[in-house]
Design an enzyme around this catalytic site. Structure first.
Site, PDB file in Angstrom:
ATOM      1  N   SER A  23     -37.468  92.386   6.357  1.00  0.00           N
ATOM      2  CA  SER A  23     -36.356  92.706   5.787  1.00  0.00           C
ATOM      3  C   SER A  23     -36.441  94.238   5.244  1.00  0.00           C
ATOM      4  O   SER A  23     -36.595  95.126   6.368  1.00  0.00           O
ATOM      5  CB  SER A  23     -36.349  92.004   4.437  1.00  0.00           C
ATOM      6  OG  SER A  23     -35.077  92.118   4.113  1.00  0.00           O
ATOM      7  N   ASP A  41     -28.473  85.813  10.296  1.00  0.00           N
ATOM      8  CA  ASP A  41     -29.521  86.191   9.092  1.00  0.00           C
ATOM      9  C   ASP A  41     -28.378  86.467   8.389  1.00  0.00           C
ATOM     10  O   ASP A  41     -27.643  87.357   8.455  1.00  0.00           O
ATOM     11  CB  ASP A  41     -30.256  87.464   9.599  1.00  0.00           C
ATOM     12  CG  ASP A  41     -31.150  87.755   8.613  1.00  0.00           C
ATOM     13  OD1 ASP A  41     -30.780  87.936   7.293  1.00  0.00           O
ATOM     14  OD2 ASP A  41     -32.436  88.242   8.912  1.00  0.00           O
ATOM     15  N   HIS A  60     -33.231  84.243   6.986  1.00  0.00           N
ATOM     16  CA  HIS A  60     -33.551  85.518   6.707  1.00  0.00           C
ATOM     17  C   HIS A  60     -35.004  85.730   7.280  1.00  0.00           C
ATOM     18  O   HIS A  60     -35.950  85.308   6.746  1.00  0.00           O
ATOM     19  CB  HIS A  60     -33.490  85.973   5.283  1.00  0.00           C
ATOM     20  CG  HIS A  60     -33.669  87.575   5.132  1.00  0.00           C
ATOM     21  ND1 HIS A  60     -33.214  88.460   5.966  1.00  0.00           N
ATOM     22  CD2 HIS A  60     -34.340  88.136   4.332  1.00  0.00           C
ATOM     23  CE1 HIS A  60     -33.552  89.505   5.698  1.00  0.00           C
ATOM     24  NE2 HIS A  60     -34.086  89.558   4.497  1.00  0.00           N
TER      25      HIS A  60
END
Length: 488
Positions: A199, A429, A457
């Site tokens: 991320s 996602d 995610h």
């Protein structure tokens, strides 16, 4: 945005001891004195300049942890769980859930709290009571009174950070964190960096590669952030991602027949979520006994956070069904529990991840200073992403009052001259839309795109053998999969 790693971080929070249980130091070359900190881990502190442009000036200390390799060691694998604001120390504590046994055999697993985060000169802004109040504010104001309250709360947040964090605020951005990471690489004795970032951690990894392309060995950037996006464009596309993810959840629960909604079609079910949020806006839901709610009520903002948190991981969809079933009956307990999980609130209060998240985001790009810009963005998103968009648009409002200037102007990072860098994107996602992975892989001169046709995610070590095999091979050998490979 927060990564799937948050669930791992919370699960190990009670086991994580940071570096508090120091025993006799274990001297190492490179400026790190390692100490036993339990369960086979060793901890240390790395001193780095507060301002890297003044290398002989004031210094801060970065908290570091490592789990030594179990086999034929290649070097160190540095981890970042995302956020920004996630603790890399706690993430490394969960190494068995984060990386495969094959990777643990070949690398020391190294986690660190980036500056401003956790145990590394943490940014602090508000006490727990005031942070509760800030997060519960109506973040989709319907009238002048609600808007004034949101403006006042956002201003007080920024002022609290200025009062408690002072000159650190100017130096918590990703550019500084990437320079810290190079100092850590050198202190660990690694000639080149091997790294796994999830991320926001993909932005940190790309920044490192752009600053130090000749010092890259292998970087895995999973759940990619596109550094070229303006801050408002980032919010817009993220809001769209959550809408797509919630639609995927609804389609799945309708097909399974266990949906909490009365509607038997996706459009109607999504409208029921909208109606639930509006009811919480008018009359906050109670948080019953068994939650960590105390006398807190579940406002619209907390209800929205509680609904989106399980979207990060497809494995949490059954929990989302249970959460919404209770909420539609008028019980907000699980919504509040989920929101607290995402915001780092435990039985003993908040970690600093929410404050660090805001502080880092506010210097990692230029935000408008006029409130009207946020109002217009929220209005636009109410049409394209009606459930999640307006909240996400207004959530950056403290940056309008931020006391320091940005340290990064959004633009593509090319990492010219770096070896192949593996970018992993998940098709649905919610927090880092797949388009960002395609963009980042294209912007990096040596970017290689690996696509996971799935939900949730980030993708690595979350159950797909194809992804795991490709990532493990790249980390160990430096050989990436063919650009454009799709799993499964």
């Amino acid at each position: 945005m927060w990564s799937r790693a948050l669930a791992v971080l919370v699960a190990v929070a009670l086991l994580a001891t940071g570096c508090a249980r120091d025993q006799r130091p274990l001297p190492e070359p490179g400026g790190l004195a390692w100490s036993d900190c339990g369960d086979g881990f060793q901890c240390a502190k790395l001193a780095v300049p507060l301002d890297h442009d003044v290398p002989d000036g004031e210094r801060i200390r970065i908290s570091v942890i490592r789990l030594p390799a179990t086999g034929d060691r290649i070097g160190s694998l540095l981890l970042n769980p995302g956020g920004p604001g996630g603790s890399g120390v706690e993430y490394a504590r969960a190494a068995q859930s984060v990386v495969s046994p094959g990777v643990r055999a070949r690398f020391d697993i190294v986690g660190f709290d980036p500056r401003g985060v956790g145990a590394s000169a943490p940014v602090e802004c508000l006490d727990d009571h005031r942070l509760d109040a800030f997060l519960a504010l109506d973040a989709t104001p319907d009238d002048a009174t609600e808007r004034a309250a949101l403006e006042r709360g956002s201003r007080e947040f920024a002022q609290g950070c200025a009062a408690h964090a002072g000159k650190l605020l100017q130096h918590v951005g990703t550019v500084d964190a990437a320079r810290d990471m190079d100092a850590l690489r050198e202190a660990l004795g690694d000639r080149k960096l091997t790294y796994l970032g999830k991320s926001y951690g993909t932005f940190l990894g790309a920044m490192y590669a752009d600053l130090f392309p000749g010092r890259v060995r292998a970087l895995v950037l999973d759940g990619a952030v596109d550094p070229a996006l303006s801050r408002f464009r980032f919010n817009t596309e993220q809001a769209d991602g959550f809408e797509v993810a919630f639609r995927a959840y609804v389609d799945d629960c309708l097909a399974r027949g266990d949906c909490p909604f009365r509607s038997r079609d996706a459009g109607g079910a999504m409208d029921e979520l909208t109606a639930l949020l509006r009811r919480a806006d008018r009359h906050p839901l109670p948080a019953g006994a068994g939650g960590d709610g105390g006398d807190r009520e579940v406002t619209e903002a907390l209800a929205l956070l509680g609904a989106l948190t399980p979207l990060y991981d497809r494995g949490s969809w059954p929990m989302l069904t249970e959460t919404l079933t209770e909420a539609l009956r008028g019980d907000g307990t699980m919504l509040l529990q989920n929101a607290d999980l995402l915001m780092g609130r435990g039985a003993d209060g908040y970690s600093n991840q929410t404050e660090a998240n805001m502080a880092i985001n506010c210097v990692d790009g230029a935000y408008p200073k006029d409130v009207r810009s946020y109002e217009r963005a929220a209005a636009d998103l109410s049409r394209t992403a009606p459930r999640f968009g307006p909240y996400i648009a207004w959530s950056s409002l403290p940056c309008a009052y931020w006391p320091t200037r940005p340290t990064f102007q959004n633009h593509p990072l090319t990492a010219k001259g770096a070896p192949p860098i593996l970018v992993v994107g998940t098709r649905r996602d919610p927090a880092t839309p797949y388009a960002w992975a395609r963009s980042l892989a294209g912007e990096l001169e040596s970017g290689v795109l690996l696509t996971y046709e799935g939900d949730g995610h980030t993708a690595y070590n979350s159950g797909d053998t194809c992804v795991d095999t490709a990532v493990d091979r790249y980390l160990i050998t430096g050989e990436p999969p063919e650009d454009g490979t799709t799993c499964p």
